[in-house]
Motif scaffolding. Structure first.
Motif, mmCIF file in Angstrom:
data_model
loop_
_atom_site.group_PDB
_atom_site.id
_atom_site.type_symbol
_atom_site.label_atom_id
_atom_site.label_comp_id
_atom_site.label_asym_id
_atom_site.label_seq_id
_atom_site.Cartn_x
_atom_site.Cartn_y
_atom_site.Cartn_z
ATOM 1 N N VAL A 16 35.932 27.528 22.443
ATOM 2 C CA VAL A 16 37.041 27.295 23.370
ATOM 3 C C VAL A 16 37.494 28.612 23.976
ATOM 4 O O VAL A 16 37.701 28.726 25.197
ATOM 5 N N ALA A 17 37.620 29.650 23.159
ATOM 6 C CA ALA A 17 38.036 30.961 23.650
ATOM 7 C C ALA A 17 36.997 31.516 24.613
ATOM 8 O O ALA A 17 37.341 32.086 25.663
ATOM 9 N N ASP A 18 35.729 31.344 24.288
ATOM 10 C CA ASP A 18 34.640 31.814 25.159
ATOM 11 C C ASP A 18 34.690 31.055 26.486
ATOM 12 O O ASP A 18 34.535 31.651 27.556
ATOM 13 N N HIS A 19 34.914 29.755 26.406
ATOM 14 C CA HIS A 19 35.011 28.938 27.615
ATOM 15 C C HIS A 19 36.211 29.382 28.462
ATOM 16 O O HIS A 19 36.110 29.487 29.692
ATOM 17 N N GLU A 20 37.324 29.646 27.820
ATOM 18 C CA GLU A 20 38.520 30.104 28.543
ATOM 19 C C GLU A 20 38.268 31.452 29.214
ATOM 20 O O GLU A 20 38.671 31.671 30.361
ATOM 21 N N ARG A 21 37.569 32.375 28.513
ATOM 22 C CA ARG A 21 37.223 33.679 29.102
ATOM 23 C C ARG A 21 36.309 33.483 30.308
ATOM 24 O O ARG A 21 36.504 34.091 31.357
ATOM 25 N N SER A 22 35.313 32.622 30.167
ATOM 26 C CA SER A 22 34.390 32.347 31.274
ATOM 27 C C SER A 22 35.135 31.747 32.462
ATOM 28 O O SER A 22 34.886 32.119 33.624
ATOM 29 N N THR A 23 36.046 30.828 32.149
ATOM 30 C CA THR A 23 36.822 30.189 33.217
ATOM 31 C C THR A 23 37.696 31.215 33.933
ATOM 32 O O THR A 23 37.762 31.228 35.172
ATOM 33 N N ARG A 24 38.360 32.104 33.176
ATOM 34 C CA ARG A 24 39.179 33.159 33.798
ATOM 35 C C ARG A 24 38.312 34.096 34.633
ATOM 36 O O ARG A 24 38.680 34.471 35.758
ATOM 37 N N TYR A 25 37.137 34.449 34.122
ATOM 38 C CA TYR A 25 36.218 35.335 34.846
ATOM 39 C C TYR A 25 35.785 34.684 36.167
ATOM 40 O O TYR A 25 35.824 35.307 37.235
ATOM 41 N N ILE A 26 35.394 33.408 36.088
ATOM 42 C CA ILE A 26 34.973 32.686 37.296
ATOM 43 C C ILE A 26 36.144 32.570 38.268
ATOM 44 O O ILE A 26 35.992 32.819 39.476
ATOM 45 N N HIS A 27 37.313 32.236 37.744
ATOM 46 C CA HIS A 27 38.497 32.112 38.602
ATOM 47 C C HIS A 27 38.820 33.453 39.265
ATOM 48 O O HIS A 27 39.106 33.508 40.478
ATOM 49 N N HIS A 28 38.756 34.532 38.506
ATOM 50 C CA HIS A 28 39.019 35.864 39.040
ATOM 51 C C HIS A 28 38.000 36.207 40.136
ATOM 52 O O HIS A 28 38.370 36.714 41.213
ATOM 53 N N ASN A 29 36.716 35.935 39.889
ATOM 54 C CA ASN A 29 35.678 36.213 40.891
ATOM 55 C C ASN A 29 35.888 35.383 42.154
ATOM 56 O O ASN A 29 35.707 35.876 43.271
ATOM 57 N N LEU A 30 36.245 34.105 41.964
ATOM 58 C CA LEU A 30 36.503 33.258 43.136
ATOM 59 C C LEU A 30 37.691 33.767 43.945
ATOM 60 O O LEU A 30 37.650 33.784 45.177
ATOM 61 N N GLU A 31 38.754 34.202 43.269
ATOM 62 C CA GLU A 31 39.908 34.764 43.972
ATOM 63 C C GLU A 31 39.518 36.030 44.722
ATOM 64 O O GLU A 31 39.900 36.226 45.877
ATOM 65 N N ALA A 32 38.734 36.888 44.050
ATOM 66 C CA ALA A 32 38.296 38.133 44.696
ATOM 67 C C ALA A 32 37.438 37.826 45.918
ATOM 68 O O ALA A 32 37.589 38.444 46.979
ATOM 69 N N ARG A 33 36.541 36.873 45.770
ATOM 70 C CA ARG A 33 35.695 36.490 46.907
ATOM 71 C C ARG A 33 36.538 35.898 48.030
ATOM 72 O O ARG A 33 36.293 36.152 49.208
ATOM 73 N N SER A 34 37.518 35.088 47.655
ATOM 74 C CA SER A 34 38.390 34.469 48.649
ATOM 75 C C SER A 34 39.175 35.540 49.406
ATOM 76 O O SER A 34 39.269 35.498 50.635
ATOM 77 N N VAL A 35 39.713 36.514 48.686
ATOM 78 C CA VAL A 35 40.453 37.608 49.325
ATOM 79 C C VAL A 35 39.520 38.398 50.241
ATOM 80 O O VAL A 35 39.859 38.708 51.380
ATOM 81 N N SER A 36 38.323 38.704 49.718
ATOM 82 C CA SER A 36 37.342 39.446 50.521
ATOM 83 C C SER A 36 36.960 38.656 51.769
ATOM 84 O O SER A 36 36.871 39.213 52.871
ATOM 85 N N HIS A 37 36.756 37.363 51.599
ATOM 86 C CA HIS A 37 36.406 36.504 52.728
ATOM 87 C C HIS A 37 37.548 36.480 53.747
ATOM 88 O O HIS A 37 37.312 36.584 54.955
ATOM 89 N N ASP A 38 38.778 36.339 53.255
ATOM 90 C CA ASP A 38 39.947 36.345 54.144
ATOM 91 C C ASP A 38 40.049 37.673 54.899
ATOM 92 O O ASP A 38 40.359 37.694 56.086
ATOM 93 N N GLN A 39 39.783 38.784 54.184
ATOM 94 C CA GLN A 39 39.818 40.097 54.837
ATOM 95 C C GLN A 39 38.724 40.200 55.901
ATOM 96 O O GLN A 39 38.960 40.725 56.989
ATOM 97 N N ASP A 40 37.538 39.688 55.588
ATOM 98 C CA ASP A 40 36.442 39.692 56.565
ATOM 99 C C ASP A 40 36.828 38.876 57.800
ATOM 100 O O ASP A 40 36.585 39.304 58.935
ATOM 101 N N LEU A 41 37.419 37.713 57.563
ATOM 102 C CA LEU A 41 37.838 36.876 58.697
ATOM 103 C C LEU A 41 38.912 37.573 59.525
ATOM 104 O O LEU A 41 38.864 37.551 60.762
ATOM 105 N N ALA A 42 39.863 38.196 58.860
ATOM 106 C CA ALA A 42 40.925 38.913 59.577
ATOM 107 C C ALA A 42 40.333 40.069 60.383
ATOM 108 O O ALA A 42 40.709 40.291 61.541
ATOM 109 N N SER A 43 39.386 40.770 59.767
ATOM 110 C CA SER A 43 38.731 41.884 60.464
ATOM 111 C C SER A 43 37.956 41.382 61.673
ATOM 112 O O SER A 43 37.995 41.981 62.754
ATOM 113 N N ARG A 44 37.267 40.261 61.502
ATOM 114 C CA ARG A 44 36.522 39.680 62.623
ATOM 115 C C ARG A 44 37.473 39.216 63.721
ATOM 116 O O ARG A 44 37.199 39.394 64.907
#
Length: 117
Positions: A16-44
């Motif tokens: 369960v702890a491993d799953h929670e860590r994986s979920t947080r890692y995936i969530h963090h990566n998705l947020e980072a990608r979303s922010v990066s994507h938003d920045q790319d769109l704003a730049s474009r």
């Protein structure tokens, strides 16, 4: 047995702890990608807006240059017309002068004949 039960519970807790860590890692990566994507769109968007502004400015410059060119063409057309009038006047004066010279030549010839007689 109790030991096996604790072992299973411990493995379950670890899973369960491993799953929670994986979920947080995936969530963090998705947020980072979303922010990066938003920045790319704003730049474009900024690039597109800048290019559109450049296009508008170039269009204004082109329109201004076309107006100046039309004005110069009108000036040149007026100069051309004046030159044509001047040429016509000069040609008329040349023809008149030729006629006068012809008359003078005739008078000269008559005077020479008169003197010779």
């Amino acid at each position: 047995t109790n030991c096996e039960k604790e072992d299973v519970e411990e493995r379950f807790a670890f899973t369960v702890a491993d799953h929670e860590r994986s979920t947080r890692y995936i969530h963090h990566n998705l947020e980072a990608r979303s922010v990066s994507h938003d920045q790319d769109l704003a730049s474009r968007d900024e690039d597109i807006n800048r290019l559109l502004a450049d296009k508008d400015n170039l269009r204004k410059e082109l329109d201004k240059a076309n107006m100046q060119l039309k004005a110069k063409n009108s000036e040149l057309e007026a100069v051309k017309c004046q030159l044509q009038r001047d040429i016509t006047i000069l040609n008329t004066e040349v023809e008149s002068t030729k006629k006068k010279l012809s008359g003078v030549e005739t008078e000269k010839d008559l005077l020479i004949e008169k003197i010779a007689d």
